[in-house]
Design a protein around this motif. Structure first.
Motif, PDB file in Angstrom:
ATOM      1  N   MET A  10       0.851  -1.187   0.000  1.00  0.00           N
ATOM      2  CA  MET A  10       0.000   0.000   0.000  1.00  0.00           C
ATOM      3  C   MET A  10       0.883   1.232   0.000  1.00  0.00           C
ATOM      4  SD  MET A  10      -2.714  -1.286   2.840  1.00  0.00           S
ATOM      5  CE  MET A  10      -4.192  -0.493   2.250  1.00  0.00           C
ATOM      6  N   TRP A  11       0.440   2.254  -0.707  1.00  0.00           N
ATOM      7  CA  TRP A  11       1.155   3.514  -0.749  1.00  0.00           C
ATOM      8  C   TRP A  11       0.367   4.546   0.039  1.00  0.00           C
ATOM      9  CZ3 TRP A  11       0.037   0.548  -5.011  1.00  0.00           C
ATOM     10  CH2 TRP A  11       1.113  -0.029  -5.658  1.00  0.00           C
ATOM     11  N   ILE A  12       1.079   5.354   0.819  1.00  0.00           N
ATOM     12  CA  ILE A  12       0.436   6.481   1.500  1.00  0.00           C
ATOM     13  C   ILE A  12       0.221   7.549   0.434  1.00  0.00           C
ATOM     14  CG2 ILE A  12       0.649   8.262   3.285  1.00  0.00           C
ATOM     15  CD1 ILE A  12       0.774   5.765   4.788  1.00  0.00           C
ATOM     16  N   THR A  13      -1.016   7.930   0.213  1.00  0.00           N
ATOM     17  CA  THR A  13      -1.325   8.900  -0.847  1.00  0.00           C
ATOM     18  C   THR A  13      -1.718  10.262  -0.304  1.00  0.00           C
ATOM     19  OG1 THR A  13      -3.610   8.113  -0.936  1.00  0.00           O
ATOM     20  CG2 THR A  13      -2.035   7.111  -2.466  1.00  0.00           C
ATOM     21  N   ASP A  14      -2.084  10.336   0.962  1.00  0.00           N
ATOM     22  CA  ASP A  14      -2.483  11.612   1.557  1.00  0.00           C
ATOM     23  C   ASP A  14      -2.423  11.471   3.065  1.00  0.00           C
ATOM     24  OD1 ASP A  14      -3.343  14.227   1.738  1.00  0.00           O
ATOM     25  OD2 ASP A  14      -5.451  13.767   1.345  1.00  0.00           O
ATOM     26  N   CYS A  15      -2.126  12.548   3.755  1.00  0.00           N
ATOM     27  CA  CYS A  15      -2.139  12.506   5.222  1.00  0.00           C
ATOM     28  C   CYS A  15      -2.181  13.917   5.778  1.00  0.00           C
ATOM     29  CB  CYS A  15      -0.927  11.760   5.773  1.00  0.00           C
ATOM     30  SG  CYS A  15       0.637  12.585   5.486  1.00  0.00           S
ATOM     31  N   VAL A  16      -2.724  14.012   6.965  1.00  0.00           N
ATOM     32  CA  VAL A  16      -2.692  15.231   7.758  1.00  0.00           C
ATOM     33  C   VAL A  16      -2.278  14.796   9.155  1.00  0.00           C
ATOM     34  CG1 VAL A  16      -4.035  17.114   8.763  1.00  0.00           C
ATOM     35  CG2 VAL A  16      -4.462  16.411   6.392  1.00  0.00           C
ATOM     36  N   SER A  17      -1.201  15.364   9.648  1.00  0.00           N
ATOM     37  CA  SER A  17      -0.655  14.968  10.947  1.00  0.00           C
ATOM     38  C   SER A  17      -1.716  15.012  12.040  1.00  0.00           C
ATOM     39  CB  SER A  17       0.503  15.893  11.314  1.00  0.00           C
ATOM     40  OG  SER A  17       1.049  15.530  12.561  1.00  0.00           O
ATOM     41  N   LYS A  18      -1.799  13.935  12.784  1.00  0.00           N
ATOM     42  CA  LYS A  18      -2.718  13.771  13.913  1.00  0.00           C
ATOM     43  C   LYS A  18      -4.190  13.800  13.510  1.00  0.00           C
ATOM     44  CE  LYS A  18       0.621  15.517  17.185  1.00  0.00           C
ATOM     45  NZ  LYS A  18       0.938  16.454  18.230  1.00  0.00           N
ATOM     46  N   GLU A  19      -4.483  13.599  12.217  1.00  0.00           N
ATOM     47  CA  GLU A  19      -5.874  13.553  11.762  1.00  0.00           C
ATOM     48  C   GLU A  19      -6.167  12.276  10.981  1.00  0.00           C
ATOM     49  OE1 GLU A  19      -7.585  16.955   9.890  1.00  0.00           O
ATOM     50  OE2 GLU A  19      -6.489  18.326  11.198  1.00  0.00           O
ATOM     51  N   TYR A  20      -5.429  12.030   9.893  1.00  0.00           N
ATOM     52  CA  TYR A  20      -5.696  10.838   9.091  1.00  0.00           C
ATOM     53  C   TYR A  20      -4.525  10.521   8.176  1.00  0.00           C
ATOM     54  CZ  TYR A  20      -6.496  13.659   4.905  1.00  0.00           C
ATOM     55  OH  TYR A  20      -6.331  14.493   3.850  1.00  0.00           O
ATOM     56  N   TYR A  21      -4.554   9.301   7.648  1.00  0.00           N
ATOM     57  CA  TYR A  21      -3.712   8.971   6.509  1.00  0.00           C
ATOM     58  C   TYR A  21      -4.527   8.113   5.557  1.00  0.00           C
ATOM     59  CZ  TYR A  21      -2.759   4.319   8.476  1.00  0.00           C
ATOM     60  OH  TYR A  21      -2.882   3.043   8.972  1.00  0.00           O
ATOM     61  N   GLN A  22      -4.213   8.231   4.275  1.00  0.00           N
ATOM     62  CA  GLN A  22      -4.941   7.507   3.241  1.00  0.00           C
ATOM     63  C   GLN A  22      -3.955   6.659   2.454  1.00  0.00           C
ATOM     64  OE1 GLN A  22      -8.152   9.531   1.134  1.00  0.00           O
ATOM     65  NE2 GLN A  22      -7.079   9.032  -0.759  1.00  0.00           N
ATOM     66  N   THR A  23      -4.357   5.441   2.129  1.00  0.00           N
ATOM     67  CA  THR A  23      -3.495   4.534   1.370  1.00  0.00           C
ATOM     68  C   THR A  23      -4.188   4.072   0.099  1.00  0.00           C
ATOM     69  OG1 THR A  23      -4.298   2.574   2.521  1.00  0.00           O
ATOM     70  CG2 THR A  23      -2.373   3.670   3.470  1.00  0.00           C
ATOM     71  N   ARG A  24      -3.363   3.580  -0.821  1.00  0.00           N
ATOM     72  CA  ARG A  24      -3.860   3.043  -2.087  1.00  0.00           C
ATOM     73  C   ARG A  24      -3.116   1.750  -2.376  1.00  0.00           C
ATOM     74  NH1 ARG A  24      -5.565   5.460  -7.397  1.00  0.00           N
ATOM     75  NH2 ARG A  24      -4.899   3.985  -9.008  1.00  0.00           N
ATOM     76  N   ALA A  25      -3.852   0.751  -2.815  1.00  0.00           N
ATOM     77  CA  ALA A  25      -3.260  -0.521  -3.245  1.00  0.00           C
ATOM     78  C   ALA A  25      -3.929  -0.907  -4.555  1.00  0.00           C
ATOM     79  CB  ALA A  25      -3.474  -1.602  -2.197  1.00  0.00           C
ATOM     80  N   GLU A  26      -3.199  -1.645  -5.377  1.00  0.00           N
ATOM     81  CA  GLU A  26      -3.739  -2.119  -6.652  1.00  0.00           C
ATOM     82  C   GLU A  26      -3.468  -3.605  -6.758  1.00  0.00           C
ATOM     83  OE1 GLU A  26      -2.062   0.221  -9.812  1.00  0.00           O
ATOM     84  OE2 GLU A  26      -2.525   2.094  -8.776  1.00  0.00           O
ATOM     85  N   ASN A  27      -4.525  -4.372  -7.109  1.00  0.00           N
ATOM     86  CA  ASN A  27      -4.366  -5.814  -7.250  1.00  0.00           C
ATOM     87  C   ASN A  27      -5.538  -6.361  -8.064  1.00  0.00           C
ATOM     88  OD1 ASN A  27      -3.636  -8.473  -7.033  1.00  0.00           O
ATOM     89  ND2 ASN A  27      -3.915  -8.602  -4.834  1.00  0.00           N
ATOM     90  N   CYS A  28      -5.252  -7.307  -8.919  1.00  0.00           N
ATOM     91  CA  CYS A  28      -6.282  -8.030  -9.693  1.00  0.00           C
ATOM     92  C   CYS A  28      -7.253  -7.095 -10.417  1.00  0.00           C
ATOM     93  CB  CYS A  28      -7.054  -8.988  -8.793  1.00  0.00           C
ATOM     94  SG  CYS A  28      -6.026 -10.251  -8.057  1.00  0.00           S
ATOM     95  N   GLY A  29      -6.733  -6.007 -10.989  1.00  0.00           N
ATOM     96  CA  GLY A  29      -7.574  -5.099 -11.756  1.00  0.00           C
ATOM     97  C   GLY A  29      -8.433  -4.170 -10.936  1.00  0.00           C
ATOM     98  N   ALA A  30      -8.132  -4.041  -9.660  1.00  0.00           N
ATOM     99  CA  ALA A  30      -8.916  -3.155  -8.801  1.00  0.00           C
ATOM    100  C   ALA A  30      -7.994  -2.220  -8.022  1.00  0.00           C
ATOM    101  CB  ALA A  30      -9.760  -3.965  -7.825  1.00  0.00           C
ATOM    102  N   VAL A  31      -8.526  -1.063  -7.665  1.00  0.00           N
ATOM    103  CA  VAL A  31      -7.820  -0.090  -6.833  1.00  0.00           C
ATOM    104  C   VAL A  31      -8.534  -0.035  -5.495  1.00  0.00           C
ATOM    105  CG1 VAL A  31      -7.232   2.348  -6.557  1.00  0.00           C
ATOM    106  CG2 VAL A  31      -7.041   1.271  -8.802  1.00  0.00           C
ATOM    107  N   TYR A  32      -7.771  -0.152  -4.419  1.00  0.00           N
ATOM    108  CA  TYR A  32      -8.299  -0.145  -3.060  1.00  0.00           C
ATOM    109  C   TYR A  32      -7.819   1.127  -2.365  1.00  0.00           C
ATOM    110  CZ  TYR A  32      -8.712  -5.068  -4.247  1.00  0.00           C
ATOM    111  OH  TYR A  32      -9.014  -6.244  -4.881  1.00  0.00           O
ATOM    112  N   ILE A  33      -8.736   1.904  -1.841  1.00  0.00           N
ATOM    113  CA  ILE A  33      -8.411   3.128  -1.106  1.00  0.00           C
ATOM    114  C   ILE A  33      -8.914   2.956   0.324  1.00  0.00           C
ATOM    115  CG2 ILE A  33      -8.736   5.624  -0.933  1.00  0.00           C
ATOM    116  CD1 ILE A  33      -7.415   4.988  -3.542  1.00  0.00           C
ATOM    117  N   SER A  34      -8.027   3.139   1.287  1.00  0.00           N
ATOM    118  CA  SER A  34      -8.462   3.097   2.690  1.00  0.00           C
ATOM    119  C   SER A  34      -7.980   4.362   3.388  1.00  0.00           C
ATOM    120  CB  SER A  34      -7.944   1.846   3.400  1.00  0.00           C
ATOM    121  OG  SER A  34      -6.541   1.852   3.434  1.00  0.00           O
TER     122      SER A  34
END
Length: 105
Positions: A10-34
């Motif tokens: 997973m790659w960290i794609t966005d973050c704000v210190s002490k608030e959140y972080y967002q990740t992205r993964a790609e597998n089997c033709g799909a993109v997963y964002i958490s």
């Protein structure tokens, strides 16, 4: 999922210190964002409460993955919820263990 272990890069794609972080993964033709977020607020008695949450989204990128999501997506929802709930429970357990072992104020 479904009783087996899996590892994703997973790659960290966005973050704000002490608030959140967002990740992205790609597998089997799909993109997963958490996104894992932390919210702090004071209760009526001025006791600080911390809320940790997770959001998760998946989007098919290919025609085949979109068909699979329609056909099998309903099965994945329950397994994904279980996995994310377990992650949150693990975080809670670790934080509570550290609170018990740390010296008081």
């Amino acid at each position: 999922m479904f009783g087996s272990e899996a590892t994703e890069t997973m790659w960290i794609t966005d973050c704000v210190s002490k608030e959140y972080y967002q990740t992205r993964a790609e597998n089997c033709g799909a993109v997963y964002i958490s996104k894992m977020y932390i919210t702090t607020f004071d209760e009526n008695n001025n006791q600080k409460q911390i809320y940790v949450g997770i959001s998760f989204d998946v989007e098919g990128q290919s025609f085949c993955s979109k068909i699979m999501m329609v056909a099998m997506g309903w099965m994945m929802v329950g397994e994904t919820k279980k996995a994310l709930q377990k992650d949150l429970e693990d975080i809670k357990r670790i934080v509570e263990e550290k609170e018990k072992s740390s010296p008081g104020p």
